[in-house]
Design a protein around this motif. Structure first.
Motif, short mmCIF file in Angstrom:
data_model
loop_
_atom_site.label_atom_id
_atom_site.label_comp_id
_atom_site.label_asym_id
_atom_site.label_seq_id
_atom_site.Cartn_x
_atom_site.Cartn_y
_atom_site.Cartn_z
N SER A 30 0.85 -1.19 0.00
CA SER A 30 0.00 0.00 0.00
C SER A 30 0.88 1.24 0.00
O SER A 30 1.78 1.37 0.84
CB SER A 30 -0.91 0.00 1.23
N LYS A 140 -9.16 8.07 -1.38
CA LYS A 140 -9.38 7.15 -2.49
C LYS A 140 -10.71 7.41 -3.18
O LYS A 140 -10.80 7.38 -4.41
CB LYS A 140 -9.31 5.70 -1.99
N MET A 144 -11.20 8.39 -7.08
CA MET A 144 -12.06 7.59 -7.97
C MET A 144 -13.07 8.49 -8.68
O MET A 144 -13.33 8.32 -9.88
CB MET A 144 -12.79 6.51 -7.16
N GLY A 170 -0.03 3.00 -9.58
CA GLY A 170 -1.18 2.28 -9.03
C GLY A 170 -2.49 2.86 -9.52
O GLY A 170 -3.43 2.12 -9.84
N TRP A 171 -2.57 4.19 -9.61
CA TRP A 171 -3.79 4.82 -10.09
C TRP A 171 -4.00 4.61 -11.58
O TRP A 171 -5.14 4.59 -12.05
CB TRP A 171 -3.80 6.31 -9.73
N GLN A 174 -5.74 1.32 -11.60
CA GLN A 174 -7.10 1.48 -11.10
C GLN A 174 -7.99 2.17 -12.14
O GLN A 174 -9.16 1.81 -12.32
CB GLN A 174 -7.09 2.28 -9.80
N ILE A 177 -9.08 -0.18 -14.84
CA ILE A 177 -10.18 -1.03 -14.34
C ILE A 177 -11.49 -0.26 -14.43
O ILE A 177 -12.50 -0.79 -14.92
CB ILE A 177 -9.90 -1.49 -12.90
N LEU A 178 -11.49 1.00 -13.99
CA LEU A 178 -12.70 1.82 -14.03
C LEU A 178 -13.17 2.08 -15.46
O LEU A 178 -14.37 2.23 -15.71
CB LEU A 178 -12.47 3.15 -13.32
N CYS A 186 -2.79 0.01 -20.60
CA CYS A 186 -2.44 0.48 -19.26
C CYS A 186 -0.94 0.33 -19.04
O CYS A 186 -0.39 -0.77 -19.19
CB CYS A 186 -3.20 -0.34 -18.21
N ILE A 193 -1.22 -1.80 -6.83
CA ILE A 193 -2.38 -1.75 -5.96
C ILE A 193 -2.48 -3.10 -5.27
O ILE A 193 -1.93 -4.09 -5.76
CB ILE A 193 -3.69 -1.45 -6.72
N ASN A 195 -3.92 -6.51 -4.68
CA ASN A 195 -4.65 -7.22 -5.73
C ASN A 195 -4.74 -8.72 -5.49
O ASN A 195 -3.89 -9.33 -4.85
CB ASN A 195 -3.97 -6.96 -7.08
N THR A 199 -9.58 -8.79 -8.41
CA THR A 199 -9.40 -7.35 -8.59
C THR A 199 -9.58 -6.94 -10.04
O THR A 199 -10.04 -5.83 -10.33
CB THR A 199 -7.99 -6.93 -8.11
#
Length: 278
Positions: A30, A140, A144, A170-171, A174, A177-178, A186, A193, A195, A199
């Motif tokens: 993290s 977070k 998001m 990491g973002w 993420q 994924i979003l 990517c 992240i 995972n 995930t």
């Protein structure tokens, strides 16, 4: 005597179990936790004074669903394009170094819109201690919302790539994924992240992970575990590691490795051209 043997056996097996548990836990990292690590903070040299000249883009604002506005450095494609790359800053924030990387991406790739997101809502750090506090206190949910707002800004027909470094790496993952089915590519530079295979159930973009073998935090165990979980989820992933240290691609860092950075950038551009720009 039997009691002593029993006690020694208990201590031995407990230590084995603890070491196994510790090793397992080290495969998930993290960044909020890393901000408390003095060695991690000290590994990031103070960024050199750098003022971006002849910027290709401009700062904009866009709405987010939490009723606020978000900031981004936006470089519009020279020609109308549905291709977008979301860029994610390091723990320093959206500074001129990240804007310069964004300019270079757009210059090398051509007809693509670049949106470098500000996950700190206007705050930029110039001291390690301040950067650590910003990364640790990063909301977070707010980040998001910023990413969702950026995807909405790009539009429902947009094809989206992502890239980020360290905290932003990491973002980047993420965000892809979003982005769901809109995600096309990517790129992660020494970021992570927490995972499991689950995930990545909504991830559609192939992943290029660029890591440093000498990294004391995003270690080979960490990024190999990421690769394992991505493959277990049936996702396309390329992992490339360099004989370099954490933040090796940042020219303001004493760990900067020019040769590795040049090769990593070539990999990045080829990856975007093959997966996003085709």
């Amino acid at each position: 005597m039997c009691r002593i043997l029993f006690f020694l056996s208990f201590v031995f097996f407990s230590s084995v179990l603890f070491s196994q548990e510790k090793s397992c836990c080290q495969t998930n990292v993290s960044f909020a936790g890393l901000s408390e690590d003095k060695a991690f903070r000290d590994a990031h040299q103070l960024p050199k004074d750098f003022v971006l000249q002849n910027a290709k883009g401009k700062m904009i604002k866009f709405k987010t669903e939490d009723g606020k506005e978000a900031n981004a450095y936006f470089i519009e494609s020279p020609e109308a394009s549905k291709k977008f790359i979301l860029v994610f800053h390091e723990w320093w924030g959206l500074n001129d170094n990240i804007k310069g990387e964004s300019d270079e991406l757009q210059d090398k790739l051509g007809n693509v819109n670049i949106l470098a997101l500000d996950l700190y809502d206007g705050v930029v750090a110039t001291k390690r201690e301040d950067a650590a506090k910003l990364m640790q206190s990063n909301d977070k949910n707010r980040s998001m919302e910023i990413i969702k707002g950026a995807i909405k800004f790009a539009g429902k027909d947009a094809e989206i790539g992502t890239i980020g470094w360290c905290f932003g790496g990491g973002w980047s993952l993420q965000a892809s994924i979003l982005a769901g089915k809109q995600g096309k590519a990517c790129v992660i530079y020494y970021g992570i992240i927490e995972n499991t295979p689950e995930t990545f159930k909504d991830l559609h973009a192939p992943v290029l992970g660029i890591f440093a073998e000498k990294d004391g935090w995003i270690t080979p165990d960490v990024y190999k575990n990421l690769e394992k979980n991505l493959k277990a989820a049936g996702k396309k992933v390329i992992i490339r590691s360099f004989n370099a240290d954490h933040a090796f691609a940042n020219p303001s860092n004493t760990n900067f490795d020019e040769k590795a950075t040049k090769e990593a950038k070539e990999l990045t551009l080829r990856f975007f051209k093959e997966n996003l720009m085709n």
